[in-house]
Design a protein around this motif. Sequence first.
Motif, PDB file in Angstrom:
ATOM      1  N   ALA A 261      29.229  -9.011  -3.762  1.00 50.38           N
ATOM      2  CA  ALA A 261      28.255  -8.433  -4.690  1.00 50.38           C
ATOM      3  C   ALA A 261      27.893  -9.459  -5.762  1.00 50.38           C
ATOM      4  O   ALA A 261      28.768 -10.150  -6.293  1.00 50.38           O
ATOM      5  N   ILE A 262      26.615  -9.574  -6.062  1.00 47.41           N
ATOM      6  CA  ILE A 262      26.156 -10.493  -7.097  1.00 47.41           C
ATOM      7  C   ILE A 262      25.312  -9.719  -8.118  1.00 47.41           C
ATOM      8  O   ILE A 262      24.710  -8.702  -7.796  1.00 47.41           O
ATOM      9  N   SER A 263      25.300 -10.198  -9.334  1.00 53.27           N
ATOM     10  CA  SER A 263      24.435  -9.656 -10.388  1.00 53.27           C
ATOM     11  C   SER A 263      23.456 -10.764 -10.755  1.00 53.27           C
ATOM     12  O   SER A 263      23.778 -11.653 -11.544  1.00 53.27           O
ATOM     13  N   PRO A 264      22.259 -10.743 -10.183  1.00 50.98           N
ATOM     14  CA  PRO A 264      21.341 -11.873 -10.339  1.00 50.98           C
ATOM     15  C   PRO A 264      20.931 -12.126 -11.793  1.00 50.98           C
ATOM     16  O   PRO A 264      20.629 -11.197 -12.531  1.00 50.98           O
ATOM     17  N   ARG A 265      20.971 -13.384 -12.170  1.00 52.52           N
ATOM     18  CA  ARG A 265      20.417 -13.803 -13.464  1.00 52.52           C
ATOM     19  C   ARG A 265      18.892 -13.854 -13.362  1.00 52.52           C
ATOM     20  O   ARG A 265      18.185 -13.652 -14.343  1.00 52.52           O
ATOM     21  N   LEU A 266      18.424 -14.121 -12.145  1.00 48.37           N
ATOM     22  CA  LEU A 266      16.987 -14.194 -11.892  1.00 48.37           C
ATOM     23  C   LEU A 266      16.723 -13.645 -10.501  1.00 48.37           C
ATOM     24  O   LEU A 266      17.415 -13.987  -9.548  1.00 48.37           O
ATOM     25  N   TRP A 267      15.777 -12.749 -10.386  1.00 53.73           N
ATOM     26  CA  TRP A 267      15.351 -12.278  -9.069  1.00 53.73           C
ATOM     27  C   TRP A 267      13.847 -12.497  -8.942  1.00 53.73           C
ATOM     28  O   TRP A 267      13.085 -12.344  -9.895  1.00 53.73           O
ATOM     29  N   ILE A 268      13.416 -12.899  -7.739  1.00 53.45           N
ATOM     30  CA  ILE A 268      12.001 -13.120  -7.446  1.00 53.45           C
ATOM     31  C   ILE A 268      11.768 -12.678  -6.006  1.00 53.45           C
ATOM     32  O   ILE A 268      12.618 -12.906  -5.142  1.00 53.45           O
ATOM     33  N   ASN A 269      10.642 -12.069  -5.738  1.00 55.93           N
ATOM     34  CA  ASN A 269      10.348 -11.665  -4.363  1.00 55.93           C
ATOM     35  C   ASN A 269       9.606 -12.765  -3.608  1.00 55.93           C
ATOM     36  O   ASN A 269       8.710 -12.499  -2.804  1.00 55.93           O
ATOM     37  N   SER A 270       9.993 -13.999  -3.862  1.00 57.78           N
ATOM     38  CA  SER A 270       9.406 -15.170  -3.198  1.00 57.78           C
ATOM     39  C   SER A 270      10.500 -16.207  -3.037  1.00 57.78           C
ATOM     40  O   SER A 270      11.030 -16.708  -4.036  1.00 57.78           O
TER      41      SER A 270
END
Length: 320
Positions: free
Chosen positions: A214-223
Amino acid sequence: MDQLAALATFVRVVDEGSLSGAARSLPSSLTSVSRQLSALERHFGTQFVRRTTRRLALTDEGRMLYDRAKAILAEIKQVETALSASREVPAGRLRISAPTLIGRMLVAPILAEFLKRYPSLSVDLQIVDRTVDMLEEDIHVALRIGHLPDSGLVARRLADIRMIVCAAPSYLERRGTPATPAELTGHDCLAFSDTPGSGEWRFGKETGARSRVAISPRLWINSLDALFRAAEQGAGVVRLPSWLVKRELAAGRLVRILKDHEPAPSPLHLLFQSARLASPKTRVFADYLIERWRRADPFGSQPAGSSPDTAVSSQRTLRS
C-alpha cells in the motif's frame, strides 16, 4: 444431392421459421426448398423437422444438425474469405484500439506512413485504458496488455511489458534508496490513477511469493508520461513501464530500484475477431506494425511478432 446446398437450405428454413420464408430469402421455389429438406432427411435416415399447419418444430436430431451446420457453413465462409484475401486490395475503414500510452507514443506516429502505403484505407484509432468489447464496438484490431481470458478472439503476442520502480539520483541522494518494497511507506511515491487517494503496487519475483504494498501518493496524475517527467525532476519514486524510461535509465537521469522484487512482465497482444482475421486491411496493418516495431524495438526485448502465434480459445493463428 448437393449436401452443402441442402445444409444451407436447412439452416435458412430454421432461421426463417418456415419453408416459404426460406424460399423467399434464398431466393428459391417452395418446391425446391421442400425437396432439399426431404432429401437431407432421407440421406441421414432421420426426421429433422416436424411440420404442422402453423409452424415448424425441430426434433432433437434437427437441433444437433442445425448447430453443426451453422458452424460448418461459417468455417467454409472463412476459408472463402482467406482464399480471396490475397487478391483483394486493402480498402475501407480500419478501427484500432490501443492503451493510451502505447497508442499515443508507438501507434499514432506510424500511421501516416501506413496511410501512404494504402491510399484506399482510412483509420480510426481509439486510445483508451479499458478493455474494449471488440464485437460490440466494431473494433477490427486491438492492442491489449495482460493475460487474456478464453474468448473467441485470436491473439498474437508482440512483446512483454515490464513495470519497474525508479527515481532520480537527486531524490535518492536526498531521501535514500529503499531496499525492500515495505520501505516505500517512508518515501514520496508518484502514482498513476484516475482517482486520487491511496493505492498499491504489486511486487514479487517471477517465481515465488507475490505481494502488494500500500502506498500513500505524494503526487498522483492520470498520465504515465507526466509522472515520468515529475520523477525525472526528483519529485519521488515512480512505477512505470521499462520501455518508457529506457533512455533516461541509460543516461543516468533515472535509477532503477527494487529490481529483485519486480513482478513478472505482462504480455502485449495484438487481438483480432476470428471472422476478420483474413481481412486484407487487418492483415496488412498487423504486418506493418510488426515490421516497424521490429526495426525500432520500442520495448527493448525480442523483436515484435517473433514469439509463436497464440490463439485464445479458437485455436487459430495469424500467419507469419
